[in-house]
Design a protein around this motif. Sequence first.
Motif, PDB file in Angstrom:
ATOM      1  N   HIS A  74       0.828  -1.343   0.084  1.00  0.00           N
ATOM      2  CA  HIS A  74      -0.097  -0.037  -0.051  1.00  0.00           C
ATOM      3  C   HIS A  74       0.804   1.287   0.140  1.00  0.00           C
ATOM      4  CE1 HIS A  74       0.781  -0.835   4.505  1.00  0.00           C
ATOM      5  NE2 HIS A  74       1.039   0.394   4.374  1.00  0.00           N
ATOM      6  N   HIS A  76       0.576   5.962   1.186  1.00  0.00           N
ATOM      7  CA  HIS A  76       0.095   6.284   2.421  1.00  0.00           C
ATOM      8  C   HIS A  76      -0.318   7.823   2.057  1.00  0.00           C
ATOM      9  CE1 HIS A  76       3.068   3.481   3.738  1.00  0.00           C
ATOM     10  NE2 HIS A  76       2.425   3.473   4.749  1.00  0.00           N
ATOM     11  N   HIS A 125       4.933   0.045   0.454  1.00  0.00           N
ATOM     12  CA  HIS A 125       5.407  -0.999   1.643  1.00  0.00           C
ATOM     13  C   HIS A 125       4.359  -1.924   2.068  1.00  0.00           C
ATOM     14  CE1 HIS A 125       4.826   0.676   5.789  1.00  0.00           C
ATOM     15  NE2 HIS A 125       3.776   0.878   5.116  1.00  0.00           N
TER      16      HIS A 125
END
Length: 177
Positions: A74, A76, A125
Amino acid sequence: MKVINNLSELITELNNSTKDDYAAIGTRLEIPIAQLQSYAHWNSNFYTRNCIERTDHYELILLCWESGQDTPVHCHGGEECWVYVMEGKLKETHIQVEENELITESIEILSKGEKSFMCDDLGYHKLENIADHRSISLHLYMDPIDTCTKFDEKLNTFEQVDLNYYSYKGQLEKALV
Ligand SMILES: [Fe+2]
């Protein structure tokens, strides 16, 4: 560097800080897990996101992981994120996307007491609890993140998802339980 070892001290400091101060605060987190036990909730099917505090400027979330639970790959939402492992051990895999291929850039093992930083400039990450027992991590987001992009392994593509809380200020969110 003065460590922050008390939740109310952390919230007071966050509320009296500007965004420029969050990076330093993120590296000073040393809060004992005993202070956050009332925020910790678990689910056998997925890791849980438990909101401790949220303002227009930041979001403080306790993630509770059963052994083996993990996030998808994903981003952020354009925000910055500091992670503090309070219990257990997490594997953090940094990933870059090149021509629709996911490429593992690095893998870090975060043990109890260790910290990490993430933002979209660093790519994507994923996190996984690799301890043979529960792990708990404290996440400070600047600003709050309500949507992000995650990789759907079944569809083999990224998709936008809404982020929910499993609990808010210690109370379980009924819709999710
Ligand atoms: Fe993340």
